[in-house]
Design an enzyme around this catalytic site. Structure first.
Site, PDB file in Angstrom:
ATOM      1  CG  ASN A 122      -2.849   4.003  -0.046  1.00 20.30           C
ATOM      2  OD1 ASN A 122      -3.467   4.616   0.826  1.00 20.30           O
ATOM      3  ND2 ASN A 122      -2.528   2.724   0.067  1.00 20.30           N
ATOM      4  CE  LYS A 128       0.514   2.409   1.936  1.00 17.36           C
ATOM      5  NZ  LYS A 128       1.381   1.265   2.004  1.00 17.36           N
ATOM      6  CG  HIS A 173      -3.867  -1.451   0.804  1.00 15.81           C
ATOM      7  ND1 HIS A 173      -2.951  -1.883   1.726  1.00 15.81           N
ATOM      8  CD2 HIS A 173      -3.179  -0.727  -0.122  1.00 15.81           C
ATOM      9  CE1 HIS A 173      -1.746  -1.434   1.364  1.00 15.81           C
ATOM     10  NE2 HIS A 173      -1.863  -0.727   0.259  1.00 15.81           N
ATOM     11  CD  GLU A 208      -0.566  -0.870   4.258  1.00 11.18           C
ATOM     12  OE1 GLU A 208      -1.323   0.105   4.394  1.00 11.18           O
ATOM     13  OE2 GLU A 208       0.530  -0.812   3.646  1.00 11.18           O
ATOM     14  CD  GLU A 219      -1.108  -1.633  -3.858  1.00  9.31           C
ATOM     15  OE1 GLU A 219      -0.509  -0.578  -4.070  1.00  9.31           O
ATOM     16  OE2 GLU A 219      -1.742  -1.857  -2.817  1.00  9.31           O
ATOM     17  N   GLY A 242       5.973  -0.692   0.462  1.00  7.86           N
ATOM     18  CA  GLY A 242       6.675   0.012   1.535  1.00  7.86           C
ATOM     19  C   GLY A 242       8.042  -0.557   1.852  1.00  7.86           C
ATOM     20  CB  SER A 268       8.678   0.142  -3.761  1.00  9.13           C
ATOM     21  OG  SER A 268       8.584  -0.294  -2.411  1.00  9.13           O
TER      22      SER A 268
HETATM   23  P1  PGA Z   1       4.275   2.007  -1.417  1.00  6.65           P
HETATM   24  O1  PGA Z   1       2.756   1.617  -1.080  1.00  6.65           O
HETATM   25  O2  PGA Z   1       4.253   2.792  -2.692  1.00  6.65           O
HETATM   26  O3  PGA Z   1       4.727   2.848  -0.247  1.00  6.65           O
HETATM   27  O4  PGA Z   1       5.039   0.742  -1.545  1.00  6.65           O
HETATM   28  C1  PGA Z   1       1.869   1.235  -2.098  1.00  6.65           C
HETATM   29  C2  PGA Z   1       0.539   0.872  -1.497  1.00  6.65           C
HETATM   30  O5  PGA Z   1       0.503   0.307  -0.401  1.00  6.65           O
HETATM   31  O6  PGA Z   1      -0.525   1.139  -2.099  1.00  6.65           O
END
Ligand code: PGA
Length: 250
Positions: free
Chosen positions: A9, A11, A94, A96, A166, A172, A212
């Site tokens: 992903n 982003k 997601h 976000e 998640e 992140g 992560s």
């Molecule tokens: P990350 O993001 O691996 O950077 O923690 C995962 C995601 O948001 O899908």
């Protein structure tokens, strides 16, 4: 037997040129794998990425889409447009999108249904915040998100849905859920799916872990019985890192 699905992903990262450079490198160093490999990229890179991955075992996904086919929705991208490009997957719900863009379970539900209608596989994201987890609300939060986001789907539709668990506190942040926490949450998800549909749907649905995940922890996480893959943000931006996660899915 559930197949692994490893999806990046990106982003809001990578220009078109950077996206193509990544794919060239990925194809060159791609390990032999039985896992489904997906790269979810910004809308602007999708068309070229689909062309660049033709004939490979890398599928391309979008990171969001509208639930509507067409119309007066300035700035939105419809499932028909994604389909037309040859996009196969789409990340929906997601955290976000939920948090920053205020997407509700009902809005995500409409998008999941639209994806299924148009033959796109949704990577349907769910997950609790740290406050919710610490207050002991893990199960109820996941239940609300799953019941709301998958409302109205038939058991058969679930063959075309991938769930991404998640935990928001792990996204992140560099803080990964322990393998036990991940496996435990995935069992919770399967139980909710079983109650909503049936035991066979729950046993067959692929559940990715996201938050992560990286080259160092992927093998341990993916080794857990209920973890069927990863949705990877930061560690999917460099092909050299991403291939290590793909290689860990065995
Ligand atoms: P990350 O993001 O691996 O950077 O923690 C995962 C995601 O948001 O899908």
């Amino acid at each position: 037997m559930r197949q692994y699905i490893i999806a990046g992903n990106w982003k809001m990262n990578k220009t078109n040129r950077e996206a193509l450079e990544f794919i060239t490198e990925l194809k060159a160093i791609m390990p032999a794998t039985k896992a489904q490999v997906v790269v979810c990229a910004p809308f602007t890179a999708l068309s070229d990425l689909v062309k660049a991955t033709e004939g490979s075992n890398i599928a391309i996904g979008a990171e969001n889409m509208s639930s509507k086919d067409s119309g007066a929705f300035t700035g939105e991208i419809s499932p028909l447009m994604l389909k037309d490009l040859g996009v196969k997957y789409v990340i929906l719900g997601h955290s976000e999108r939920r948090e920053i863009f205020k997407e509700t379970d009902a809005c995500i539900n409409a998008k999941v249904k639209a994806a299924i209608t148009h033959g796109l596989t949704p990577l349907f994201c769910i997950g609790e915040t740290l406050t919710q987890r610490e207050a002991g609300h893990l199960v109820s939060v996941l239940k609300t998100q799953i019941n709301g986001g998958l409302e109205g789907l038939m058991a058969d539709d679930m063959k075309k849905v991938v769930i991404a668990y998640e935990p928001v506190w792990a996204i992140g942040t560099g803080v990964t859920a322990t393998t036990a926490q991940a496996d435990e949450a995935h069992v919770v998800v399967r139980n909710i799916v079983s109650a909503m549909f049936n035991a066979s749907v729950a046993a067959n649905v692929q559940i990715q872990y996201g938050g992560s995940m990286n080259a160092a922890n992927a093998e341990e996480l993916l080794g857990k019985e209920n973890v069927d893959g990863g949705l990877i943000g930061g560690a999917s931006l460099k092909a050299a890192d991403f291939v290590k996660i793909i290689a860990a899915a065995k």
